[in-house]
Design an enzyme around this catalytic site. Structure first.
Site, PDB file in Angstrom:
ATOM      1  N   ASN A 149      44.570  49.711  31.126  1.00  0.00           N
ATOM      2  CA  ASN A 149      45.340  50.740  30.430  1.00  0.00           C
ATOM      3  C   ASN A 149      46.011  51.730  31.368  1.00  0.00           C
ATOM      4  O   ASN A 149      47.027  52.330  31.017  1.00  0.00           O
ATOM      5  CB  ASN A 149      44.449  51.494  29.433  1.00  0.00           C
ATOM      6  CG  ASN A 149      44.590  50.962  28.023  1.00  0.00           C
ATOM      7  OD1 ASN A 149      45.568  50.286  27.698  1.00  0.00           O
ATOM      8  ND2 ASN A 149      43.622  51.267  27.177  1.00  0.00           N
ATOM      9  N   PHE A 407      37.136  47.231  27.432  1.00  0.00           N
ATOM     10  CA  PHE A 407      37.267  47.293  28.885  1.00  0.00           C
ATOM     11  C   PHE A 407      38.615  47.845  29.342  1.00  0.00           C
ATOM     12  O   PHE A 407      39.115  47.486  30.404  1.00  0.00           O
ATOM     13  CB  PHE A 407      37.010  45.916  29.506  1.00  0.00           C
ATOM     14  CG  PHE A 407      35.872  45.189  28.841  1.00  0.00           C
ATOM     15  CD1 PHE A 407      34.594  45.717  28.869  1.00  0.00           C
ATOM     16  CD2 PHE A 407      36.086  44.009  28.137  1.00  0.00           C
ATOM     17  CE1 PHE A 407      33.543  45.066  28.224  1.00  0.00           C
ATOM     18  CE2 PHE A 407      35.045  43.355  27.492  1.00  0.00           C
ATOM     19  CZ  PHE A 407      33.768  43.899  27.532  1.00  0.00           C
ATOM     20  N   CYS A 408      39.195  48.719  28.525  1.00  0.00           N
ATOM     21  CA  CYS A 408      40.474  49.375  28.851  1.00  0.00           C
ATOM     22  C   CYS A 408      41.569  48.359  29.163  1.00  0.00           C
ATOM     23  O   CYS A 408      42.459  48.618  29.970  1.00  0.00           O
ATOM     24  CB  CYS A 408      40.306  50.342  30.029  1.00  0.00           C
ATOM     25  SG  CYS A 408      39.239  51.748  29.683  1.00  0.00           S
ATOM     26  N   ASN A 409      41.498  47.195  28.520  1.00  0.00           N
ATOM     27  CA  ASN A 409      42.499  46.152  28.739  1.00  0.00           C
ATOM     28  C   ASN A 409      42.823  45.510  27.393  1.00  0.00           C
ATOM     29  O   ASN A 409      42.371  44.403  27.088  1.00  0.00           O
ATOM     30  CB  ASN A 409      41.962  45.105  29.726  1.00  0.00           C
ATOM     31  CG  ASN A 409      43.008  44.103  30.153  1.00  0.00           C
ATOM     32  OD1 ASN A 409      43.935  43.791  29.411  1.00  0.00           O
ATOM     33  ND2 ASN A 409      42.865  43.574  31.355  1.00  0.00           N
TER      34      ASN A 409
END
Length: 502
Positions: A149, A407-409
């Protein structure tokens, strides 16, 4: 594959038999024996406390001697803010510059070609590039579905300046870049404008290693390249004399655990000259005037180092790099490859009594072109998704550290689960109520798609016992009914793995 050895009540016999079979299947693991010695000394707290640490993509672990060496340095001198020439400042400046040189040397980056900017973290380096890159109408920012992100966030700077933002898709189920589609996107760049292509050297979700030759391929078509090396550098050698991106971001705590609060942005000098900072701060200018309403930015990395650096921590970066050199990143990589290969095989073999698979892996099912990050979900005998949040809770109760969520993805998760644009628009329609939990509820009404998963990752202090205990923990979910918050029918005891000292 050979059948598993039946374990005794403390699991020792089962592990010994499995380890012997592992050694037969992965003979090169023996070449990494030095890491076992390191585990017994530098990381002995793992076994003393009965912890199974499998979150190296989240953050590596520090060795005891790293702390001791750093504390000796701080006790031995008087170190002040480096923005001065007094004795304490000069002493600190030398340590900061020594660390700067050490990072470039570790990356085989010629100081005449590259400069090194210390940041608070990898995200800080990405923000510096995003806000300073010369985006304009006619420019393009090309990202991949598989981006953190903090990389995705750069699109806000690009859009604000009129640049187009595009995404290169992934192929399922391996979650590798669609090279044909990527090639078409790269081909469309006009040489009259500045364009930026950003991608990760290794995915923080699937573990996929995206090919570094993409750097030169994109550059040959008129793009500047930003390489996110945060998940790659802990277990791989990055040689900037070979792959020569304009920008690289690093996270040191992901490489060797300590210090936190220090990252790096590596910038090619020819690209540095094109950056246009939207503001200035203390330490970034050679001249600034209130009455003249003017400022002159420093002509080197100082122009990007806002305010006071985390100067007391920076010497620990050089110490950590010395540790990596002494161990050998290639040794770490081979150990991680062996452990990852065994774990993938074990997880994919797990079946419920009715023959249905227990585990779904997101990304490559072998070690070819992938690192030590393994993301998965568990399913019940009716092929219903188990609640990964409850799995994490149960793992924690047994001293197993893993990570769950997105996982910020988001892009990798969307590709892995087959989430559609329609799904995303439905989530967006939730307005202020949109969050992970409301999205999970929404997806349960759309075919039980997942909005998250379980991630385990191996690193420099991992050993066979770690992955063996994890495999036994997952095996404990065989024939369990669906997990959800508040469901009382789940038999926690049947998932309990008995471990020494627990």
């Amino acid at each position: 594959m050979a059948p598993r050895t039946t374990e005794t009540s403390d699991g020792t016999a089962g592990m010994e038999g499995a380890q012997a079979e592992f050694a037969r299947r992965y003979p090169s693991y023996a070449t990494t024996a030095a890491l076992d010695e390191l585990r017994a000394t530098e990381f002995r707290r793992l076994d003393e406390t009965g912890q199974v640490y499998l979150d190296y993509t989240g953050g590596s672990l520090y060795g005891e001697s790293q702390l001791e060496e750093h504390m000796r340095l701080l006790r031995s001198g008087v170190f002040g803010n480096p923005h001065s020439n007094n004795p304490s400042s000069a002493a600190m400046t030398e340590h900061v510059e020594s660390a700067r040189r050490a990072v470039l040397r570790y990356l085989n980056a010629n100081p005449a070609e590259y400069l090194l900017v210390f940041t608070a973290n990898a995200s800080g380096g990405l923000k510096l590039v995003g806000e300073s890159f010369p985006f304009a109408a006619g420019s393009r920012l090309l990202l991949t579905f598989d981006n953190h992100n903090s990389v995705n966030g750069m699109r806000e700077f690009a859009r604000a300046k009129g640049a187009a933002v595009e995404y290169a898709p992934l192929t399922a189920p391996a979650l590798r870049l669609d090279r044909e589609r990527l090639r078409a996107l790269l081909d469309g760049a006009s040489r009259e404008h500045e364009h930026l292509f950003a991608f990760p050297a290794q995915s923080n979700v699937s573990g996929v290693k995206h090919p570094l030759e993409l750097v030169s391929e994109a550059q040959s078509k008129g793009w500047q390249v930003l390489l996110d090396a945060a998940a790659f550098a802990p277990t791989n050698r990055l040689d900037l004399a070979q792959a020569r991106p304009e920008f690289v971001v690093l996270s040191f705590y992901k490489m060797f655990g300590y210090p936190t609060g220090v990252g790096a942005l590596v910038v090619r000098r020819d690209a540095f000259g094109k950056l246009r900072r939207p503001w200035f701060a203390g330490g970034t200018v050679n001249f600034a005037s209130v009455q003249g309403r003017a400022h002159v930015l420093a002509g080197n990395e100082a122009a990007l180092e806002d305010g006071t650096l985390n100067y007391l921590s920076i010497p620990a970066v050089e110490m950590g790099l010395r540790r990596m050199e002494a161990i050998g990143v290639e040794t770490i990589a081979e150990r991680v490859r062996c452990l990852t290969g065994w774990l993938l095989e074990e997880l994919l073999e797990l079946r419920h009594s009715n023959g249905r698979p227990m585990v779904r892996i997101y990304g490559p099912a072998t070690t070819e072109g992938r690192g030590g990050t393994v993301t998965l979900n568990l399913y019940d005998p009716a092929e219903r998704l188990l609640d990964y949040r409850r799995v994490e809770e149960l793992a924690g109760a047994q001293g197993i550290s893993l990570r769950t969520g997105c996982f910020c993805n988001p892009g990798a998760g969307e590709a892995a689960e087959g989430l559609t644009e329609e799904d995303m628009l439905a989530a967006r329609a939730l307005g202020e109520e949109a969050n992970l939990f409301s999205f999970l509820r929404l997806m349960q009404g759309r075919g039980s798609k997942s909005a998250g998963a379980i991630r385990v990752s191996m690193g420099l202090a991992s050993n066979f016992a770690d992955v063996w205990w994890l495999a036994r923990f997952v095996e404990g979910f065989r024939d369990q009914s669906r997990l959800s918050i508040g469901e009382a029918s789940f038999d926690i005891q049947s998932c309990r793995v008995i471990r020494d000292g627990s």
